[in-house]
Write a protein that holds these residues in place. Sequence first.
Motif, short mmCIF file in Angstrom:
data_model
loop_
_atom_site.label_atom_id
_atom_site.label_comp_id
_atom_site.label_asym_id
_atom_site.label_seq_id
_atom_site.Cartn_x
_atom_site.Cartn_y
_atom_site.Cartn_z
N PHE A 1 1.19 -1.15 0.58
CA PHE A 1 -0.34 -0.12 0.28
C PHE A 1 0.59 1.31 0.49
N SER A 2 0.58 2.39 -0.31
CA SER A 2 0.99 3.51 -0.52
C SER A 2 0.26 3.80 0.49
N THR A 3 0.98 5.55 0.75
CA THR A 3 0.67 6.41 1.81
C THR A 3 0.90 7.53 1.38
N PHE A 4 -0.15 8.96 0.93
CA PHE A 4 0.15 9.67 0.19
C PHE A 4 0.60 11.28 1.80
N LEU A 5 1.83 11.71 1.33
CA LEU A 5 2.15 12.18 2.87
C LEU A 5 2.46 13.94 2.55
N GLY A 6 2.30 14.66 1.49
CA GLY A 6 2.68 15.61 1.37
C GLY A 6 3.69 15.89 -0.06
N ASP A 7 4.66 15.96 1.00
CA ASP A 7 6.11 16.43 -0.43
C ASP A 7 6.25 15.11 -0.84
N PHE A 8 6.13 13.77 -0.03
CA PHE A 8 6.71 11.93 0.14
C PHE A 8 5.08 11.09 0.27
N ILE A 9 5.48 10.59 -1.16
CA ILE A 9 4.51 9.10 -1.34
C ILE A 9 5.33 8.14 -0.65
N GLU A 10 4.84 7.72 1.03
CA GLU A 10 5.57 6.47 1.60
C GLU A 10 4.48 4.77 1.13
N TYR A 11 5.66 4.25 0.63
CA TYR A 11 5.64 2.67 0.43
C TYR A 11 5.73 1.27 1.22
N GLU A 12 4.83 0.44 1.35
CA GLU A 12 5.52 -0.63 2.09
C GLU A 12 5.69 -1.62 0.69
N VAL B 1 9.33 2.55 1.89
CA VAL B 1 10.48 3.33 0.19
C VAL B 1 9.54 4.39 0.16
N ASN B 2 9.98 6.16 0.44
CA ASN B 2 9.93 7.18 0.17
C ASN B 2 10.04 7.03 -0.99
N GLU B 3 9.34 8.01 -1.79
CA GLU B 3 9.38 8.74 -3.49
C GLU B 3 8.74 10.24 -3.35
N TYR B 4 10.21 10.86 -3.39
CA TYR B 4 9.46 12.70 -3.20
C TYR B 4 8.40 13.29 -4.36
N THR B 5 7.62 13.68 -4.31
CA THR B 5 6.43 13.39 -5.35
C THR B 5 7.99 14.73 -6.25
N LYS B 6 7.99 15.41 -6.63
CA LYS B 6 8.66 16.20 -6.84
C LYS B 6 9.48 15.02 -8.33
N ASP B 7 9.75 14.61 -7.92
CA ASP B 7 10.72 13.15 -8.76
C ASP B 7 9.73 12.77 -9.56
N THR B 8 8.79 12.03 -9.14
CA THR B 8 7.99 11.05 -9.83
C THR B 8 6.44 11.81 -10.52
N SER B 9 6.10 11.06 -11.29
CA SER B 9 4.65 11.58 -11.41
C SER B 9 3.75 10.79 -11.84
N ALA B 10 4.27 9.60 -11.02
CA ALA B 10 3.25 9.00 -11.25
C ALA B 10 3.04 7.76 -9.69
N VAL B 11 1.76 7.79 -9.12
CA VAL B 11 2.29 6.77 -7.68
C VAL B 11 1.87 5.21 -8.41
N HIS B 12 2.86 4.13 -7.78
CA HIS B 12 3.37 2.97 -7.92
C HIS B 12 1.27 2.15 -6.70
N SER B 13 1.01 1.04 -7.41
CA SER B 13 -1.11 0.64 -7.47
C SER B 13 -0.34 0.13 -6.44
N ASP B 14 -1.35 -0.37 -5.72
CA ASP B 14 -1.34 -1.49 -4.44
C ASP B 14 -1.50 -2.84 -5.23
N GLY B 15 -0.33 -3.49 -5.32
CA GLY B 15 -0.05 -5.21 -6.21
C GLY B 15 0.24 -5.15 -7.19
N GLU B 16 1.29 -4.08 -7.18
CA GLU B 16 1.80 -3.85 -8.70
C GLU B 16 3.24 -4.69 -8.10
N LYS B 17 4.14 -5.06 -8.94
CA LYS B 17 5.09 -5.94 -8.70
C LYS B 17 6.12 -4.25 -9.39
N VAL B 18 6.98 -4.38 -8.83
CA VAL B 18 8.72 -3.56 -9.12
C VAL B 18 10.20 -4.14 -8.26
#
Length: 357
Positions: free
Chosen positions: A297-308, A319-336
């Motif tokens: 799952f992912s959690t939107f926290l403003g300037d970054f998205i926290e993923y488990e 994993v923390n991904e900063y929103t300024k560095d990405t244009s897409a959100v990884h969806s729940d269940g996505e293989k990465v």
Amino acid sequence: MSNQVIIKDAVKRYGDFTALNGVSLDIHEGEFFTLLGPSGCGKTTLLRMIAGFNSIEGGDFYFGDKRINDVPAHKRDIGMVFQNYAIFPHLTVRENVAYGLKARKVPAKDIAPRVNEALELVQISHLADRKPNELSGGQQQRVALARAFVIEPSVLLMDEPLSNLDAKLRVQMRSVIKKLQRRLGITTIYVTHDQEEALAISDRIAVMKDGHIMQIGTPNEIYAKPQNPFVAGFIGVSNFLGCEVSAPAGGNAAVSIKNELNITVPVSRAYTGKGKISARPEQLFFSAEGMPGTVLFSTFLGDFIEYEVELDDGQSLIVNEYTKDTSAVHSDGEKVHLSFDPLRISLYDENEEVLSL
């Protein structure tokens, strides 16, 4: 005048329990130094020994070049700020702040201007004639601060001074404390269990555990280069991964993680065997190759998205991904796949001693 504080091999026992076990510190003149650790680590015991409230069973304590082991508390030239404020309920704000000056027999003509200046510094001049029961918690803490530094101590000691305040007020007050300390230049020793508070307010931090110093460094050094897994896990959030390390000649180590990711890590010494990596959530990133896993799952926290992310072997990583560095959100269940920069992680041997530079 501010003082350097030197502690050599401090020991304190309570029956069979050793609260401090050979602690040594060199706190610089004018420095804001924080003792940080979980409950029971010995930080408050050490502070009370510096203050003269607890006896010293072993070791030497110095203010500058003066050994203070046998100097009573009231002659150590310290200011003290307590967790519960400890201001006198029957005195006004002005009288509370003036108390220490009167006790030191400062001439009456000098007391009023010094008290007025102290009240202005902590921005409570308008409350000077109120009693403590008419003040908020934050206002009472400002009174305690003013009373502590108005005497111009050589060392200021602060024991969890913000722990009774709400979260927003804590942030405001730590800014007040840091600005005051910088302006006045008083050597300050601050005790807290709050990692964020310590990182925000300190010049240097000593992380403590079970009566020992685990690491001393600047906030950036403590966070970015933790010297052992305890510090890595206690300060902020860390992901820990088992690995195999091969560095028979030192220099660069070949590190294999779960037989799925191979990296090269600069190390300080030769070592071959099992190891452990700590990586902050912002040090991990999604990549085309690396450790395979699934986004839980992912959690939107403003300037970054926290993923488990759950790796294929079942271990979960943050994993923390900063929103300024990405244009897409990884969806729940996505293989990465996950990887990290080998120059930014910390690597430890099987005895949990640091290998990475």
